[in-house]
Design a protein around this motif. Structure first.
Motif, PDB file in Angstrom:
ATOM      1  N   LEU A  95       1.033  -1.117  -0.258  1.00 53.86           N
ATOM      2  CA  LEU A  95      -0.224  -0.272  -0.002  1.00 53.86           C
ATOM      3  C   LEU A  95       0.819   1.022   0.026  1.00 53.86           C
ATOM      4  CD1 LEU A  95      -2.901  -0.984   2.737  1.00 53.86           C
ATOM      5  CD2 LEU A  95      -2.909  -1.225   0.637  1.00 53.86           C
ATOM      6  N   LYS A  96       2.246   1.323   0.053  1.00 52.93           N
ATOM      7  CA  LYS A  96       2.628   2.123  -0.165  1.00 52.93           C
ATOM      8  C   LYS A  96       2.871   3.120  -1.868  1.00 52.93           C
ATOM      9  CE  LYS A  96       6.395   0.406   3.297  1.00 52.93           C
ATOM     10  NZ  LYS A  96       7.495  -0.622   3.365  1.00 52.93           N
ATOM     11  N   TRP A  97       3.293   4.640  -1.708  1.00 53.20           N
ATOM     12  CA  TRP A  97       2.583   5.243  -2.909  1.00 53.20           C
ATOM     13  C   TRP A  97       3.520   4.956  -4.489  1.00 53.20           C
ATOM     14  CZ3 TRP A  97       2.443  11.231  -2.316  1.00 53.20           C
ATOM     15  CH2 TRP A  97       2.304  11.852  -3.920  1.00 53.20           C
ATOM     16  N   GLY A  98       4.748   4.317  -3.171  1.00 49.53           N
ATOM     17  CA  GLY A  98       5.377   3.761  -4.744  1.00 49.53           C
ATOM     18  C   GLY A  98       5.182   2.473  -5.602  1.00 49.53           C
ATOM     19  N   ASN A  99       4.920   1.828  -4.764  1.00 43.39           N
ATOM     20  CA  ASN A  99       4.427   0.333  -4.791  1.00 43.39           C
ATOM     21  C   ASN A  99       2.824   0.413  -5.653  1.00 43.39           C
ATOM     22  OD1 ASN A  99       6.639  -0.197  -3.977  1.00 43.39           O
ATOM     23  ND2 ASN A  99       6.475  -0.878  -1.613  1.00 43.39           N
ATOM     24  N   LEU A 100       2.236   1.217  -5.174  1.00 38.94           N
ATOM     25  CA  LEU A 100       0.594   1.157  -5.918  1.00 38.94           C
ATOM     26  C   LEU A 100       0.634   1.908  -7.678  1.00 38.94           C
ATOM     27  CD1 LEU A 100      -1.669   2.582  -3.407  1.00 38.94           C
ATOM     28  CD2 LEU A 100      -1.573  -0.428  -4.355  1.00 38.94           C
ATOM     29  N   PHE A 111      -3.882  -1.355  -8.329  1.00 40.50           N
ATOM     30  CA  PHE A 111      -4.518  -1.543  -6.686  1.00 40.50           C
ATOM     31  C   PHE A 111      -4.542  -3.394  -6.501  1.00 40.50           C
ATOM     32  CE2 PHE A 111      -5.938   2.521  -6.682  1.00 40.50           C
ATOM     33  CZ  PHE A 111      -5.096   3.116  -5.644  1.00 40.50           C
ATOM     34  N   ARG A 112      -3.516  -3.808  -7.713  1.00 38.29           N
ATOM     35  CA  ARG A 112      -4.357  -5.881  -7.814  1.00 38.29           C
ATOM     36  C   ARG A 112      -3.726  -6.466  -5.973  1.00 38.29           C
ATOM     37  NH1 ARG A 112      -2.948  -7.190 -13.862  1.00 38.29           N
ATOM     38  NH2 ARG A 112      -1.174  -5.445 -12.671  1.00 38.29           N
ATOM     39  N   GLN A 113      -2.102  -5.999  -6.490  1.00 30.43           N
ATOM     40  CA  GLN A 113      -1.529  -6.505  -4.972  1.00 30.43           C
ATOM     41  C   GLN A 113      -1.477  -6.120  -3.469  1.00 30.43           C
ATOM     42  OE1 GLN A 113       2.733  -6.810  -3.735  1.00 30.43           O
ATOM     43  NE2 GLN A 113       2.289  -7.764  -5.787  1.00 30.43           N
ATOM     44  N   GLY A 114      -2.611  -5.075  -3.637  1.00 26.28           N
ATOM     45  CA  GLY A 114      -3.024  -4.503  -2.235  1.00 26.28           C
ATOM     46  C   GLY A 114      -4.032  -4.985  -1.989  1.00 26.28           C
TER      47      GLY A 114
END
Ligand code: XIL
Length: 395
Positions: A95-100, A111-114
């Motif tokens: 859910l970290k910005w860069g990872n979203l 958002f798939r992984q989140g």
């Protein structure tokens, strides 16, 4: 002649001292980093064979949240422990910005992984801590890798960053509306070890106001959310902890909608004294805030002086958990990972060179460690004091 001889002597002496220092540094580093093995006495104890008394039912009975941080690599371990041991879950990275963001850069969200992690937790009635809306320290992970560049290239950098931050917070909270009700709004606002603000793109562009701005935006997006400021401390009776307290106090005084403080509690370089932790939790409570231990872990090598380091580590987990459980303001405790196999420290220098790390509740083969039993013991003895406590459901 005499002077020359003297200078030559000094040079020789300096060389000798230098050589001794280099040698001491090499020996010191070898001592610090050399892999060690500690007896796993816990494998022989009957406690390891016990199958009753898992953590989550104990926590549920007193309205407490016992959590683990979960990465996509640890889904199997999460499935095995959800609701058995953990009734709370924090996505480590998803859910970290860069990872979203697609490619880690400003633009499109993915958002798939989140969603996968959040939906899995929800399907098991596990609460989710959202981590984290803003984190200045790591471009690419904590925030978009091009954030600094885009902000600096803008005609009005302040306005640009404020716009990007606001849009991001709204987009994420909208996406997870009704699924996540506690969020780390800002992570690690402070310098790693000095009593100063962290010098990152948010602070440099907007000053300390960026924190208040983020909390106000999150609160306006969904006033039902429990909003947390999350920070790491190596100890609680030093200038840095004092500075953080003053910052929080000021926010509260100004009416910034901040509801809780996350004490990460990574135990990395030394084992902190715990009486000051208790006092700190109480001081935060006196401001009307709840507290959660959000990222607890402890390298086993920090307990190397003990004849049974795993047991000493277990005692530490018990003591930290007890402090949280004894304070009504402390509403949850999360460990940063499930099995020692996947600890984040194994990716980070210098800790990755300090094997064994083994900082969590389950060992490499998912066997319960004394750390697990330490938390269980604290939960068990909290049952009497916590039961019926009206405060415990505040977040
Ligand atoms: C860590 C993750 O566990 C790693 O997978 C990632 O590479 C870096 O971040 N403090 C925090 C967490 O607030 O977000 C960090 O998580 C660990 C330190």
């Amino acid at each position: 002649m005499k002077v020359k001889g003297f200078v030559g002597g000094v040079r020789k002496g300096a060389k000798f001292v230098g050589a001794v220092l280099v040698l001491a540094a090499v020996v010191g580093a070898a001592y610090a980093f050399w892999p060690r093995h500690y007896p796993r006495a816990y494998l022989a104890s009957t406690a390891a064979l016990q199958s009753d008394g898992t953590l989550a039912p104990l926590a549920r009975a007193i309205g407490f949240h016992i959590g683990a941080a979960v990465d996509i690599t640890e889904l199997r371990e999460f499935e095995a422990t959800a609701q058995r041991d953990f009734n709370s879950m924090t996505p480590c990275d998803a859910l970290k910005w860069g990872n979203l963001l697609v490619g880690g850069k400003l633009g499109q969200y993915d958002f798939r992984q989140g969603d996968e992690l959040v939906n899995l937790a929800r399907s098991k009635q596990v609460r989710i801590r959202g981590h984290t809306l803003l984190w200045g320290r790591f471009p690419g992970a904590g925030h978009p890798s091009d954030l600094k560049e885009v902000v600096n290239a803008a005609k009005q950098p302040k306005a640009k960053l404020e716009q990007l931050m606001t849009e991001h917070i709204r987009a994420v909270l909208e996406h997870f509306r009704g699924r996540i009700d506690q969020w780390d709004v800002v992570n690690e606002p402070m310098h790693l070890w000095k009593p100063l603000w962290d010098d990152n793109v948010f602070y440099r562009t907007l000053g300390p106001d960026f924190v208040a701005m983020a909390f106000r935006t999150a609160h306006a997006a969904d006033p039902s959310l429990h909003l947390v400021l999350n920070e790491q401390f190596g100890g609680y009776d030093n200038e840095r902890a004092e500075k953080f307290f003053e910052i929080v106090q000021e926010f509260v005084r100004k009416g910034v909608p901040i509801h809780g403080i996350g004490l990460q509690s990574h135990t990395l370089t030394s084992v902190p004294e715990l009486a000051p932790l208790k006092a700190y939790v109480r001081r935060l409570e006196s401001l009307g805030l709840f507290v959660e231990i959000t990222e607890l872990d402890a390298r086993v090598r920090l307990f190397a002086d003990s004849p049974d380091p795993y047991r000493a580590q277990g005692e530490y987990f018990r003591a930290v958990s007890s402090i949280c459980l004894e304070e009504p303001a402390c509403t949850g405790l999360t460990v940063w990972g499930i099995s020692d196999r996947y600890t984040w420290m194994s990716k980070f220098a210098p800790f990755k060179w300090m094997q064994p790390l083994d900082p969590l509740l389950f060992d490499l083969s998912m066997r319960r460690k004394p750390a697990y039993y330490g938390v269980a013991e604290a939960l068990r003895s909290a049952r009497a004091t916590r039961h019926g406590d009206a405060n415990h459901d505040r977040r």
